[in-house]
Design a protein around this motif. Structure first.
Motif, PDB file in Angstrom:
ATOM      1  N   ASN A 116      70.651 -40.925  71.406  1.00 56.03           N
ATOM      2  CA  ASN A 116      69.915 -40.128  71.072  1.00 56.03           C
ATOM      3  C   ASN A 116      69.308 -40.275  69.693  1.00 56.03           C
ATOM      4  O   ASN A 116      68.701 -39.475  68.948  1.00 56.03           O
ATOM      5  N   ASN A 117      69.508 -41.421  69.172  1.00 57.67           N
ATOM      6  CA  ASN A 117      69.235 -41.988  67.783  1.00 57.67           C
ATOM      7  C   ASN A 117      69.341 -41.061  66.728  1.00 57.67           C
ATOM      8  O   ASN A 117      68.841 -40.707  65.829  1.00 57.67           O
ATOM      9  N   LEU A 118      70.657 -40.706  66.684  1.00 59.07           N
ATOM     10  CA  LEU A 118      71.095 -39.900  65.438  1.00 59.07           C
ATOM     11  C   LEU A 118      71.867 -40.664  64.429  1.00 59.07           C
ATOM     12  O   LEU A 118      72.340 -40.115  63.609  1.00 59.07           O
ATOM     13  N   SER A 171      70.799 -42.159  61.842  1.00 60.98           N
ATOM     14  CA  SER A 171      69.986 -42.139  60.696  1.00 60.98           C
ATOM     15  C   SER A 171      70.521 -40.690  60.030  1.00 60.98           C
ATOM     16  O   SER A 171      70.272 -40.854  58.493  1.00 60.98           O
ATOM     17  N   ILE A 172      71.376 -40.076  60.509  1.00 63.23           N
ATOM     18  CA  ILE A 172      72.015 -38.872  59.912  1.00 63.23           C
ATOM     19  C   ILE A 172      73.213 -39.163  58.959  1.00 63.23           C
ATOM     20  O   ILE A 172      74.021 -40.224  59.781  1.00 63.23           O
ATOM     21  N   GLU A 199      72.070 -30.068  60.432  1.00 61.61           N
ATOM     22  CA  GLU A 199      71.131 -31.134  60.593  1.00 61.61           C
ATOM     23  C   GLU A 199      71.226 -31.595  61.953  1.00 61.61           C
ATOM     24  O   GLU A 199      69.914 -32.021  62.643  1.00 61.61           O
ATOM     25  N   VAL A 200      72.139 -31.916  62.499  1.00 61.94           N
ATOM     26  CA  VAL A 200      72.463 -32.397  63.993  1.00 61.94           C
ATOM     27  C   VAL A 200      71.605 -31.537  64.737  1.00 61.94           C
ATOM     28  O   VAL A 200      70.840 -32.130  65.961  1.00 61.94           O
ATOM     29  N   ARG A 230      67.894 -31.724  64.708  1.00 60.46           N
ATOM     30  CA  ARG A 230      67.302 -32.940  65.735  1.00 60.46           C
ATOM     31  C   ARG A 230      67.414 -32.785  66.923  1.00 60.46           C
ATOM     32  O   ARG A 230      66.586 -33.000  67.566  1.00 60.46           O
ATOM     33  N   HIS A 281      67.233 -29.944  68.572  1.00 62.14           N
ATOM     34  CA  HIS A 281      66.319 -28.777  68.818  1.00 62.14           C
ATOM     35  C   HIS A 281      64.877 -29.481  69.048  1.00 62.14           C
ATOM     36  O   HIS A 281      64.322 -29.226  69.989  1.00 62.14           O
ATOM     37  N   GLY A 282      64.674 -30.596  68.021  1.00 62.89           N
ATOM     38  CA  GLY A 282      63.375 -31.469  68.083  1.00 62.89           C
ATOM     39  C   GLY A 282      63.336 -32.149  69.593  1.00 62.89           C
ATOM     40  O   GLY A 282      62.144 -32.552  69.707  1.00 62.89           O
ATOM     41  N   MET A 283      64.161 -32.524  70.200  1.00 63.72           N
ATOM     42  CA  MET A 283      64.235 -33.257  71.470  1.00 63.72           C
ATOM     43  C   MET A 283      64.255 -32.146  72.574  1.00 63.72           C
ATOM     44  O   MET A 283      64.958 -32.672  73.698  1.00 63.72           O
TER      45      MET A 283
END
Length: 357
Positions: A213-215, A217-218, A247-248, A251, A253-255
């Motif tokens: 899920n491209n996490l 970068s956090i 923050e996770v 992110r 929620h944005g998906m």
């Protein structure tokens, strides 16, 4: 109507007042007002609607072995269930959103509206709460205090108009020197990842969530997600409850509240189940740390409110110990969605959770 009087709407948490149509899922027996669920196109009476909520509809459509269970529940009329699923799909196309999206949107709106700008004020030395309140009111005479209350520990909690005024008031109270003001720590969010395959490696689940899920970068994301618990689900799958950083959560929620895993895409829901002591039936602690248990007080049953352990209860009667003590309607279990004390505790957790969005 199609629901008992003491049943609460899953969206607005209000009781069935008989003014609007009430929908109840054939399988899970949960439901709510048709207006709350944006399903106002139904023309028949609520008692005649063969309605299935989206989560149960997915189970019915994907798990063939559940057909027998549905047949028994609907007196062998499999066609009624299929028509209900079809009608639900048509309503989704008409209204542009499904049942789960309506619930999520309404919960988000309530969370935004009720979010408060609180300050917790305590004295550095020994000082009465009444005297401290007078001092706070004098120091913040130019700021409008929306409401205030005393806590059991002798502190004061005040609610201000905006976050900017709260920060300004906090700095001003710090400058006095004898008062400590803090906005209180909000809890990290918990989420439930639904219907994960049992053969999914639990040890590598967190790493797989991050990579797929491209996490990455956090910063330090591997330490910001952890598994809290797991619950068995339909079809041999598992619901995982995860605790994560705001923050996770933002992110995810944005998906669209979905996570990719090895075996597909899984729906994510916020998890607000309160901590319940199964000895004294009070919220906020476990039975291991219950003071009533330490003092030798008898346990209370979470099913029938009797003085015995709930796991050994043989009674068919359902009675809520907390509602009975408050002289409220108590014909439900202590963790039922019909319980006003339980739902208020769920709302308290939701409002004190930092979702990050």
């Amino acid at each position: 109507m199609g629901s008992p009087v003491d049943e609460l709407c899953l969206v607005c948490h209000e009781r069935d007042d008989g003014k609007v149509k009430w929908l109840k899922c054939l399988k899970c027996k949960l439901g709510g007002h048709s207006t709350c669920m944006r399903m106002t196109g139904l023309k028949s009476n609520a008692s005649e609607v063969n309605w299935v909520c989206d989560p149960c509809a997915l189970v019915i459509k994907s798990e063939v072995h559940l057909r027998e269970e549905i047949n028994v529940m609907t007196d062998g009329v499999t066609l009624a269930v299929e028509e209900a699923v079809s009608a639900q799909s048509g309503q989704v196309e008409k209204d542009g959103m499904n049942w789960a999206e309506v619930v999520s949107r309404c919960r988000k709106r309530k969370r935004t509206q009720k979010n408060k700008n609180l300050l917790i004020i305590k004295a550095k030395g020994s000082k009465k709460a009444v005297d401290m309140k007078k001092e706070v009111e004098e120091l913040l005479s130019d700021v409008k205090i929306m409401d205030s209350k005393f806590t059991n520990k002798g502190n004061i909690v005040i609610n201000l108009e905006s976050e900017e005024k709260r920060n300004a008031a906090q700095n001003k109270l710090h400058e006095v020197g004898n008062l400590i003001a803090s906005n209180g720590k909000r809890w990290d969010p918990k989420i439930m990842v639904c219907n994960v395959a049992r053969n999914e490696d639990k040890e590598s689940l967190i790493e797989e969530i991050i990579v797929r899920n491209n996490l990455e970068s956090i910063d330090g994301v591997i330490n910001k997600i952890k598994i809290v618990s797991e619950r068995p689900a339909a079809g041999g799958t598992v619901h995982y409850v995860l605790k994560c950083d705001p923050e996770v959560r933002a992110r995810i929620h944005g998906m669209n509240d979905k996570l990719k895993l090895k075996w597909g895409v899984h729906q994510v829901y916020d998890h607000y189940f309160p901590l319940l002591c199964y000895h004294c039936l009070k919220f906020g602690h476990k039975s291991d740390s219950c003071q009533c248990k330490v003092k030798g007080h008898a346990p209370h049953c979470y099913k029938c409110a009797g003085q015995h352990e709930g796991r050994s209860c043989q009674s068919d009667v359902r009675k809520c110990f907390n509602c009975a003590a408050s002289k409220c309607q108590s014909e439900h279990s202590v963790s039922s969605l019909s319980c006003p004390i339980f739902t208020s505790e769920v709302n308290r957790i939701r409002l004190n959770t930092n979702h990050g969005f």
